[in-house]
Design a protein around this motif. Structure first.
Motif, PDB file in Angstrom:
ATOM      1  N   VAL A 138      36.482  -3.630 -46.110  1.00 20.98           N
ATOM      2  CA  VAL A 138      36.653  -2.227 -46.488  1.00 20.98           C
ATOM      3  C   VAL A 138      36.826  -2.176 -48.002  1.00 20.98           C
ATOM      4  O   VAL A 138      37.537  -3.006 -48.579  1.00 20.98           O
ATOM      5  N   GLY A 139      36.172  -1.238 -48.638  1.00 17.37           N
ATOM      6  CA  GLY A 139      36.242  -1.164 -50.089  1.00 17.37           C
ATOM      7  C   GLY A 139      36.282   0.261 -50.596  1.00 17.37           C
ATOM      8  O   GLY A 139      36.221   1.225 -49.822  1.00 17.37           O
ATOM      9  N   ALA A 140      36.406   0.379 -51.895  1.00 19.91           N
ATOM     10  CA  ALA A 140      36.465   1.677 -52.555  1.00 19.91           C
ATOM     11  C   ALA A 140      35.593   1.659 -53.792  1.00 19.91           C
ATOM     12  O   ALA A 140      35.406   0.611 -54.421  1.00 19.91           O
ATOM     13  N   ALA A 141      35.076   2.813 -54.133  1.00 23.56           N
ATOM     14  CA  ALA A 141      34.346   3.001 -55.384  1.00 23.56           C
ATOM     15  C   ALA A 141      34.898   4.244 -56.059  1.00 23.56           C
ATOM     16  O   ALA A 141      34.946   5.316 -55.445  1.00 23.56           O
ATOM     17  N   ILE A 142      35.355   4.099 -57.296  1.00 22.82           N
ATOM     18  CA  ILE A 142      35.854   5.232 -58.066  1.00 22.82           C
ATOM     19  C   ILE A 142      34.807   5.599 -59.114  1.00 22.82           C
ATOM     20  O   ILE A 142      34.550   4.843 -60.055  1.00 22.82           O
ATOM     21  N   PHE A 143      34.190   6.767 -58.923  1.00 24.68           N
ATOM     22  CA  PHE A 143      33.222   7.302 -59.872  1.00 24.68           C
ATOM     23  C   PHE A 143      33.977   8.038 -60.969  1.00 24.68           C
ATOM     24  O   PHE A 143      34.780   8.932 -60.681  1.00 24.68           O
ATOM     25  N   HIS A 144      33.716   7.674 -62.213  1.00 26.68           N
ATOM     26  CA  HIS A 144      34.342   8.344 -63.355  1.00 26.68           C
ATOM     27  C   HIS A 144      33.386   9.406 -63.890  1.00 26.68           C
ATOM     28  O   HIS A 144      32.302   9.082 -64.381  1.00 26.68           O
ATOM     29  N   CYS A 154      44.232   5.602 -66.686  1.00 21.25           N
ATOM     30  CA  CYS A 154      43.150   4.869 -66.033  1.00 21.25           C
ATOM     31  C   CYS A 154      43.689   3.978 -64.913  1.00 21.25           C
ATOM     32  O   CYS A 154      44.885   3.711 -64.816  1.00 21.25           O
ATOM     33  N   VAL A 155      42.790   3.515 -64.080  1.00 22.25           N
ATOM     34  CA  VAL A 155      43.155   2.613 -62.986  1.00 22.25           C
ATOM     35  C   VAL A 155      43.630   1.274 -63.558  1.00 22.25           C
ATOM     36  O   VAL A 155      43.115   0.800 -64.574  1.00 22.25           O
ATOM     37  N   ARG A 156      44.613   0.684 -62.905  1.00 21.35           N
ATOM     38  CA  ARG A 156      45.097  -0.657 -63.231  1.00 21.35           C
ATOM     39  C   ARG A 156      44.969  -1.527 -61.988  1.00 21.35           C
ATOM     40  O   ARG A 156      45.151  -1.044 -60.869  1.00 21.35           O
ATOM     41  N   VAL A 157      44.680  -2.800 -62.164  1.00 23.69           N
ATOM     42  CA  VAL A 157      44.539  -3.715 -61.036  1.00 23.69           C
ATOM     43  C   VAL A 157      45.274  -5.025 -61.314  1.00 23.69           C
ATOM     44  O   VAL A 157      45.539  -5.367 -62.468  1.00 23.69           O
ATOM     45  N   ILE A 158      45.579  -5.735 -60.243  1.00 21.17           N
ATOM     46  CA  ILE A 158      46.078  -7.104 -60.334  1.00 21.17           C
ATOM     47  C   ILE A 158      44.921  -8.008 -59.929  1.00 21.17           C
ATOM     48  O   ILE A 158      44.600  -8.121 -58.744  1.00 21.17           O
ATOM     49  N   PRO A 159      44.237  -8.639 -60.894  1.00 28.56           N
ATOM     50  CA  PRO A 159      43.076  -9.479 -60.564  1.00 28.56           C
ATOM     51  C   PRO A 159      43.442 -10.591 -59.586  1.00 28.56           C
ATOM     52  O   PRO A 159      44.479 -11.245 -59.724  1.00 28.56           O
ATOM     53  N   GLY A 160      42.603 -10.774 -58.583  1.00 28.53           N
ATOM     54  CA  GLY A 160      42.797 -11.839 -57.612  1.00 28.53           C
ATOM     55  C   GLY A 160      43.833 -11.540 -56.542  1.00 28.53           C
ATOM     56  O   GLY A 160      44.053 -12.370 -55.648  1.00 28.53           O
ATOM     57  N   GLN A 188      42.052  -0.764 -66.622  1.00 29.03           N
ATOM     58  CA  GLN A 188      40.597  -0.794 -66.542  1.00 29.03           C
ATOM     59  C   GLN A 188      40.040   0.508 -67.137  1.00 29.03           C
ATOM     60  O   GLN A 188      39.553   1.381 -66.412  1.00 29.03           O
ATOM     61  N   PRO A 189      40.132   0.658 -68.466  1.00 33.59           N
ATOM     62  CA  PRO A 189      39.578   1.868 -69.077  1.00 33.59           C
ATOM     63  C   PRO A 189      38.094   1.976 -68.784  1.00 33.59           C
ATOM     64  O   PRO A 189      37.375   0.976 -68.757  1.00 33.59           O
ATOM     65  N   GLY A 193      30.484   7.900 -66.120  1.00 31.52           N
ATOM     66  CA  GLY A 193      29.334   7.226 -65.515  1.00 31.52           C
ATOM     67  C   GLY A 193      29.645   5.857 -64.962  1.00 31.52           C
ATOM     68  O   GLY A 193      28.854   5.305 -64.176  1.00 31.52           O
ATOM     69  N   ASP A 194      30.779   5.281 -65.347  1.00 33.62           N
ATOM     70  CA  ASP A 194      31.171   3.964 -64.830  1.00 33.62           C
ATOM     71  C   ASP A 194      31.737   4.111 -63.420  1.00 33.62           C
ATOM     72  O   ASP A 194      32.340   5.141 -63.074  1.00 33.62           O
ATOM     73  N   VAL A 195      31.586   3.055 -62.620  1.00 27.65           N
ATOM     74  CA  VAL A 195      32.125   3.053 -61.253  1.00 27.65           C
ATOM     75  C   VAL A 195      32.902   1.758 -61.032  1.00 27.65           C
ATOM     76  O   VAL A 195      32.371   0.665 -61.266  1.00 27.65           O
ATOM     77  N   LEU A 196      34.134   1.900 -60.597  1.00 25.11           N
ATOM     78  CA  LEU A 196      34.995   0.753 -60.303  1.00 25.11           C
ATOM     79  C   LEU A 196      34.978   0.493 -58.803  1.00 25.11           C
ATOM     80  O   LEU A 196      35.363   1.359 -58.011  1.00 25.11           O
ATOM     81  N   PHE A 197      34.531  -0.703 -58.409  1.00 25.44           N
ATOM     82  CA  PHE A 197      34.518  -1.125 -57.008  1.00 25.44           C
ATOM     83  C   PHE A 197      35.674  -2.093 -56.792  1.00 25.44           C
ATOM     84  O   PHE A 197      35.900  -2.994 -57.612  1.00 25.44           O
ATOM     85  N   PHE A 198      36.396  -1.953 -55.675  1.00 28.98           N
ATOM     86  CA  PHE A 198      37.461  -2.912 -55.364  1.00 28.98           C
ATOM     87  C   PHE A 198      37.705  -2.953 -53.856  1.00 28.98           C
ATOM     88  O   PHE A 198      37.384  -2.005 -53.129  1.00 28.98           O
ATOM     89  N   THR A 199      38.282  -4.061 -53.382  1.00 26.17           N
ATOM     90  CA  THR A 199      38.571  -4.204 -51.966  1.00 26.17           C
ATOM     91  C   THR A 199      39.844  -3.431 -51.621  1.00 26.17           C
ATOM     92  O   THR A 199      40.665  -3.137 -52.495  1.00 26.17           O
TER      93      THR A 199
END
Length: 255
Positions: A138-144, A154-160, A188-189, A193-199
């Motif tokens: 299951v995943g997500a895509a955030i369209f900016h 902006c969105v922040r993530v913990i890599p890994g 993650q500035p 047009g950018d899209v952030l994909f994450f699980t």
């Protein structure tokens, strides 16, 4: 990990997604397309005159004062232009590649606008507790639809972080994580047009919009149709089970 403006090989995207749990695809939409969807987003929210504020109670500790947030579930049922974006191969091909599947099914969508000066943050969390699935495909895509620098929250993530699997969230029902700290997450500035994909296992959140402009995003949650939910939830979302790419091999459709 940030991908260059020219569309990369999907295998490269998939590898980075597997390693870090997210990938920021630059320029998936043109600046003109992003501006078009930004205007339609704001027009739609004004037309429907939605006054409910989905700000989490647990977000209060991330701000010095009260914050606000505008949102709308299932924008594609109010404006056909959003339905077109749901099945745009630029999006669906990446979604399939990062999940490592051929078929992509809709779970739900949410339109968010963080108002200027006090746009609400989201505490760190995983999406998993809200709609857990058996195999976690299951995943997500955030369209900016406009620029999202750090000052816009902006969105922040913990890599890994996805590699550790489901985590224990707050017992208060708000599903935020008690640790790590918000400041431990990597901003993650993004540009329009950018899209952030994450699980849905990737730990993420976002800050307060302290700028003088709104931040406009559209969230699409998607899944492998062969991955069954372990809890029946979010079934109020219109169109859940709609195929965005390929076919549903299970015949299960909306569940």
């Amino acid at each position: 990990m940030t991908i260059t403006s020219e569309r990369p090989e999907l295998s490269s995207l998939a590898q980075q997604y597997a390693d870090e749990g997210f990938v920021l695809v630059k320029g998936l939409l043109s600046k003109e397309e992003a501006a078009y969807y930004r205007q339609r987003s704001h027009d739609l929210l004004a037309q429907l005159n939605r006054n409910d504020d989905p700000t989490w109670k647990s977000a209060m500790g991330l701000s010095d004062g009260a914050t606000r947030l505008q949102h709308l579930h299932d924008a594609q049922f109010y404006d056909a232009e959003f339905a077109k974006l749901l099945v745009d191969p630029r999006f669906t091909d990446v979604a399939a590649a990062v999940m490592g599947v051929d078929n992509v099914q809709l779970h739900h969508t949410k339109l968010f606008v963080k108002p200027p000066e006090n746009g609400s943050p989201f505490p760190l969390h995983q999406d998993h507790p809200f709609f857990p699935h058996k195999y976690h495909r299951v995943g997500a895509a955030i369209f900016h639809f406009d620029d999202a620098p750090e000052e816009k929250g902006c969105v922040r993530v913990i890599p890994g972080s996805h590699k550790d699997g489901p985590r224990e969230h707050s017992p208060e029902g708000s599903f935020h994580l008690l640790e790590p700290s918000f400041d431990a997450a990597t901003p993650q500035p993004a540009e329009a047009g950018d899209v952030l994909f994450f699980t849905y296992l990737t730990v993420h959140g976002s800050g307060v919009n302290t700028s003088n402009e709104p931040r406009t995003t559209w969230l699409i949650q998607y899944r492998d149709p062969a991955d069954p939910p372990t809890v029946k939830t979010h079934d109020h979302s219109l169109g859940q089970g709609m195929m965005l790419r390929g076919v549903d091999p299970t015949g299960r459709s909306a569940v």
